[in-house]
Write an enzyme that holds these catalytic residues in place. Structure first.
Site, PDB file in Angstrom:
ATOM      1  N   SER A  45      39.333  40.366  21.302  1.00 47.32           N
ATOM      2  CA  SER A  45      38.211  40.523  20.366  1.00 47.32           C
ATOM      3  C   SER A  45      38.638  40.479  18.896  1.00 47.32           C
ATOM      4  O   SER A  45      38.092  41.216  18.068  1.00 47.32           O
ATOM      5  CB  SER A  45      37.421  41.798  20.674  1.00 47.32           C
ATOM      6  OG  SER A  45      36.882  41.726  21.987  1.00 47.32           O
TER       7      SER A  45
ATOM      8  N   GLU B  22      43.825  36.440  32.520  1.00 48.88           N
ATOM      9  CA  GLU B  22      42.893  35.774  33.443  1.00 48.88           C
ATOM     10  C   GLU B  22      43.668  35.007  34.520  1.00 48.88           C
ATOM     11  O   GLU B  22      43.231  34.923  35.664  1.00 48.88           O
ATOM     12  CB  GLU B  22      41.940  34.867  32.654  1.00 48.88           C
ATOM     13  CG  GLU B  22      40.934  35.715  31.873  1.00 48.88           C
ATOM     14  CD  GLU B  22      40.474  35.123  30.560  1.00 48.88           C
ATOM     15  OE1 GLU B  22      40.606  33.904  30.347  1.00 48.88           O
ATOM     16  OE2 GLU B  22      39.969  35.905  29.721  1.00 48.88           O
TER      17      GLU B  22
ATOM     18  N   HIS C  54      48.470  34.491  30.900  1.00 54.79           N
ATOM     19  CA  HIS C  54      47.252  35.111  30.383  1.00 54.79           C
ATOM     20  C   HIS C  54      46.673  36.043  31.446  1.00 54.79           C
ATOM     21  O   HIS C  54      46.773  35.758  32.641  1.00 54.79           O
ATOM     22  CB  HIS C  54      46.229  34.029  29.999  1.00 54.79           C
ATOM     23  CG  HIS C  54      45.067  34.609  29.262  1.00 54.79           C
ATOM     24  ND1 HIS C  54      44.016  35.215  29.901  1.00 54.79           N
ATOM     25  CD2 HIS C  54      44.802  34.715  27.939  1.00 54.79           C
ATOM     26  CE1 HIS C  54      43.161  35.664  29.003  1.00 54.79           C
ATOM     27  NE2 HIS C  54      43.615  35.376  27.795  1.00 54.79           N
TER      28      HIS C  54
ATOM     29  N   ASN D 185      42.492  30.167  21.798  1.00 53.85           N
ATOM     30  CA  ASN D 185      42.501  29.963  23.251  1.00 53.85           C
ATOM     31  C   ASN D 185      41.055  29.672  23.652  1.00 53.85           C
ATOM     32  O   ASN D 185      40.245  30.585  23.752  1.00 53.85           O
ATOM     33  CB  ASN D 185      43.029  31.224  23.936  1.00 53.85           C
ATOM     34  CG  ASN D 185      42.919  31.141  25.455  1.00 53.85           C
ATOM     35  OD1 ASN D 185      42.680  30.059  26.005  1.00 53.85           O
ATOM     36  ND2 ASN D 185      43.075  32.263  26.120  1.00 53.85           N
TER      37      ASN D 185
ATOM     38  N   GLU E  56      47.863  41.527  24.793  1.00 50.22           N
ATOM     39  CA  GLU E  56      46.404  41.486  24.936  1.00 50.22           C
ATOM     40  C   GLU E  56      45.949  42.563  25.917  1.00 50.22           C
ATOM     41  O   GLU E  56      45.986  42.354  27.145  1.00 50.22           O
ATOM     42  CB  GLU E  56      45.960  40.117  25.464  1.00 50.22           C
ATOM     43  CG  GLU E  56      46.339  38.963  24.557  1.00 50.22           C
ATOM     44  CD  GLU E  56      45.461  37.754  24.830  1.00 50.22           C
ATOM     45  OE1 GLU E  56      44.760  37.326  23.914  1.00 50.22           O
ATOM     46  OE2 GLU E  56      45.466  37.257  25.972  1.00 50.22           O
TER      47      GLU E  56
ATOM     48  N   LYS F 233      39.932  28.643  26.433  1.00 49.55           N
ATOM     49  CA  LYS F 233      39.627  28.896  27.849  1.00 49.55           C
ATOM     50  C   LYS F 233      38.850  27.705  28.414  1.00 49.55           C
ATOM     51  O   LYS F 233      39.132  26.568  28.056  1.00 49.55           O
ATOM     52  CB  LYS F 233      38.890  30.235  28.000  1.00 49.55           C
ATOM     53  CG  LYS F 233      39.625  31.368  27.259  1.00 49.55           C
ATOM     54  CD  LYS F 233      39.095  32.730  27.538  1.00 49.55           C
ATOM     55  CE  LYS F 233      39.918  33.756  26.777  1.00 49.55           C
ATOM     56  NZ  LYS F 233      39.539  35.122  27.058  1.00 49.55           N
TER      57      LYS F 233
ATOM     58  N   GLY G  12      37.312  39.773  25.287  1.00 48.60           N
ATOM     59  CA  GLY G  12      35.941  39.317  25.484  1.00 48.60           C
ATOM     60  C   GLY G  12      34.925  40.436  25.563  1.00 48.60           C
ATOM     61  O   GLY G  12      33.793  40.227  25.974  1.00 48.60           O
TER      62      GLY G  12
END
Ligand code: PGA
Length: 251
Positions: free
Chosen positions: A212, A97, A95, A9, A167, A11, A173
């Site tokens: 991560s 985000e 996701h 991904n 996730e 992003k 991250g």
């Protein structure tokens, strides 16, 4: 036996030129990796060029988002048919985000999943709890609810085409990975939910872990019985790093 699926991904990273350069470097590194599905989700702008650069390789193309309508007055959005035309085999939806920065609900994710399947694109449906939810002991409730709402429009006959990505938001991250045991505990619950909803088809759904994932922790994560793959952000931006993740079981 579920086939492992390792997905990048990217992003909001990589221009067209950078994406093509990545493909040239990456594809030969994974040419011998036969028993896994390898997927890359670049920004929309790089989908066409990356698809061209990956032609002839076994690496599949994915979008990072989609809108559920076929076409119309939806400024800024991309329809499933447009993704299919570019050769997308998968699309990431829900996701964290998208859920937190852009306020997307599980109901919207459900519509996207349905629309993708209508175009033969496999949805990668993301779920995951925040740090506050985990610390309040609410992880399993949150995951159960996200799954129930996000998968509400998937008929059991199509369930095997869906990929679920667990996730934990606090691991994305941050360099803070869930331990393999922590991840497995949630994955086992996800599996139980999928079985309850889809019966045997629930056993065929692949569940990725994300947050991560790195070349040096992927193998231990993949050794867990209900972890069938990884959704990789930061570590997928480097061709050598992502190739090592794809080849997690190389001795
Ligand atoms: P990360 O991102 O690997 O950089 O933690 C994972 C993701 O958000 O899909």
């Amino acid at each position: 036996m579920r086939r492992p699926i390792l997905a990048a991904n990217w992003k909001m990273h990589k221009t067209v030129a950078e994406s093509v350069a990545f493909a040239k470097d990456f594809a030969p590194r994974v040419a011998g990796a036969r028993d896994v599905d390898v997927v890359i989700a670049p920004p929309f702008t790089a989908l066409a060029a990356l698809g061209g650069a990956l032609a002839g390789s076994a690496v599949a193309l994915a979008a990072q988002n989609v809108y559920f309508e076929e076409q119309g007055a939806f400024t800024g959005e991309i329809a499933p048919g447009m993704l299919r035309e570019l050769g997308c085999g998968y699309a990431i939806i829900g996701h964290s985000e998208r859920r937190t920065v852009f306020g997307e609900s599980s109901e919207l994710v459900a519509r996207k999943a349905e629309a993708l399947l209508g175009h033969g694109i496999r949805p990668i449906v993301c779920v995951g709890e925040s740090l506050a939810e985990r610390e309040a002991g609410r992880t399993l409730d949150v995951i159960r609810r996200q799954l129930a709402e996000s998968l509400a429009r998937i008929p059991a006959g199509r369930a095997a085409e869906v990929v679920v990505a667990y996730e934990p938001i606090w691991a994305i991250g941050t360099g803070r990975t869930a331990t393999p045991a922590m991840a497995q505990e949630v994955h086992a619950q996800v599996r139980a939910e999928l079985r309850a909803r889809f019966a045997e088809a629930g056993d065929a759904i692949r569940i990725q872990y994300g947050g991560s994932v790195k070349p040096d922790n992927v193998r231990e994560l993949m050794a867990q019985p209900d972890i069938d793959g990884a959704l990789v952000g930061g570590a997928s931006l480097d061709p050598d790093g992502f190739a090592r993740i794809v080849r997690f079981d190389a001795r």
